[in-house]
Design a protein around this motif. Structure first.
Motif, PDB file in Angstrom:
ATOM      1  N   VAL A  21      27.449 -15.619  -3.158  1.00 32.90           N
ATOM      2  CA  VAL A  21      27.204 -14.612  -4.196  1.00 32.90           C
ATOM      3  C   VAL A  21      27.979 -13.352  -3.848  1.00 32.90           C
ATOM      4  O   VAL A  21      28.052 -12.951  -2.681  1.00 32.90           O
ATOM      5  CB  VAL A  21      25.698 -14.295  -4.305  1.00 32.90           C
ATOM      6  N   GLU A  23      28.277  -9.188  -4.753  1.00 32.79           N
ATOM      7  CA  GLU A  23      27.572  -8.049  -5.339  1.00 32.79           C
ATOM      8  C   GLU A  23      28.565  -6.933  -5.603  1.00 32.79           C
ATOM      9  O   GLU A  23      29.200  -6.421  -4.669  1.00 32.79           O
ATOM     10  CB  GLU A  23      26.452  -7.558  -4.421  1.00 32.79           C
ATOM     11  N   LEU A  29      25.490  -9.049  -9.832  1.00 30.51           N
ATOM     12  CA  LEU A  29      25.600 -10.225  -8.983  1.00 30.51           C
ATOM     13  C   LEU A  29      26.307 -11.347  -9.724  1.00 30.51           C
ATOM     14  O   LEU A  29      26.002 -11.613 -10.898  1.00 30.51           O
ATOM     15  CB  LEU A  29      24.213 -10.697  -8.545  1.00 30.51           C
ATOM     16  N   THR A  30      27.211 -12.018  -9.047  1.00 30.25           N
ATOM     17  CA  THR A  30      27.885 -13.192  -9.607  1.00 30.25           C
ATOM     18  C   THR A  30      28.040 -14.231  -8.519  1.00 30.25           C
ATOM     19  O   THR A  30      28.216 -13.895  -7.340  1.00 30.25           O
ATOM     20  CB  THR A  30      29.286 -12.853 -10.154  1.00 30.25           C
ATOM     21  N   THR A  31      27.956 -15.501  -8.904  1.00 29.20           N
ATOM     22  CA  THR A  31      28.250 -16.559  -7.945  1.00 29.20           C
ATOM     23  C   THR A  31      29.761 -16.625  -7.740  1.00 29.20           C
ATOM     24  O   THR A  31      30.540 -16.348  -8.646  1.00 29.20           O
ATOM     25  CB  THR A  31      27.724 -17.908  -8.439  1.00 29.20           C
ATOM     26  N   LEU A 109      19.691 -18.023  -7.554  1.00 24.78           N
ATOM     27  CA  LEU A 109      20.940 -18.554  -8.116  1.00 24.78           C
ATOM     28  C   LEU A 109      20.829 -18.880  -9.604  1.00 24.78           C
ATOM     29  O   LEU A 109      21.762 -18.636 -10.362  1.00 24.78           O
ATOM     30  CB  LEU A 109      21.371 -19.802  -7.341  1.00 24.78           C
ATOM     31  N   ILE A 112      21.443 -15.952 -11.846  1.00 27.03           N
ATOM     32  CA  ILE A 112      22.785 -15.367 -11.880  1.00 27.03           C
ATOM     33  C   ILE A 112      23.649 -16.240 -12.779  1.00 27.03           C
ATOM     34  O   ILE A 112      23.946 -17.379 -12.443  1.00 27.03           O
ATOM     35  CB  ILE A 112      23.393 -15.287 -10.472  1.00 27.03           C
TER      36      ILE A 112
END
Length: 224
Positions: A21, A23, A29-31, A109, A112
């Motif tokens: 992940v 930040e 937040l993004t994978t 998860l 996100i």
């Protein structure tokens, strides 16, 4: 690491440290692309298995009584997406992590949402909205897309010309194949891109793999 305190904050910190992940400075937040590749593998495996096989996976993972696995999933609000995220996190991490912390990671998860592979030019459907869309648009062309899909990316380059080949009376839409398990199982979609042509609310033809504008035009001509 298995003794680390298990809570959502620790789960997120561990995912960030592991590179699963990202930040942003504003807290978004993004994978990561690397993690999504692992996630896609597990989605392909467990998104396509039968209900019985999925239930057995849950039994094996969590020691749930086979006779009560369905009730356990419903009571805890767990579905395939959660289990796929759990397995992907377990595979991605290069350190041992306890089951409770992994469960928190899966919860983090699934909240996100990665960027959608559906082109902006298409209305995006999901499992909840696709049935209503087809009820309202019995003549429709729906394309299933995926991330990290070279044929999908190539086909998107021709999207304007492809859309021009579809009659104005026919609705168009797109789906994220990694997030629409119900739709894909219902219509036997197991690869991307896949173009599905519905007429009078029924699937008439579908074609998988990169299609040229001429190929889509021929498909559309046969159906409509």
């Amino acid at each position: 690491m298995s003794a680390t305190h298990a809570d959502p904050e620790t789960a997120l910190d561990t995912l960030i440290s592991a590179g699963a992940v990202d930040e942003a400075a504003d807290g978004t937040l993004t994978t990561t692309e690397e993690f999504e590749k692992v996630l896609a593998i597990y989605h392909d495996i467990y998104g396509a298995v039968s209900t019985e096989e999925f239930h057995q996976t849950v039994v094996d993972l969590f020691g749930v009584d086979p006779d009560s696995v369905e009730a356990h999933l419903e009571a805890n609000g767990v579905d395939r997406t959660d289990v796929v995220a759990y397995l992907a996190a377990q595979s991605f991490l290069d350190i041992p992590v306890g089951q409770e912390l992994l469960t928190h990671m899966a919860s983090v998860l699934v909240q996100i949402t990665p960027s959608s592979p559906v082109p902006d030019a298409l209305p995006e459907l999901d499992d909840d909205s696709s049935e209503a869309f087809l009820d309202s648009n019995p003549d429709a062309v729906i394309t299933v897309w995926r991330r990290f899909c070279t044929p999908c990316d190539a086909m998107k380059e021709d999207l304007d010309e492809i859309l021009e080949s579809i009659p104005a009376s026919v609705a168009v839409a797109g789906l994220d194949g990694e997030a629409t398990d119900d739709f894909c199982r219902t219509f036997d979609v197991d690869s991307a891109p896949t173009v599905l042509c519905f007429r009078d609310g029924e699937l008439q033809e579908s074609a998988s793999g990169r299609m040229s504008p001429d190929g889509v035009a021929r498909l559309v001509d046969r159906v409509y």
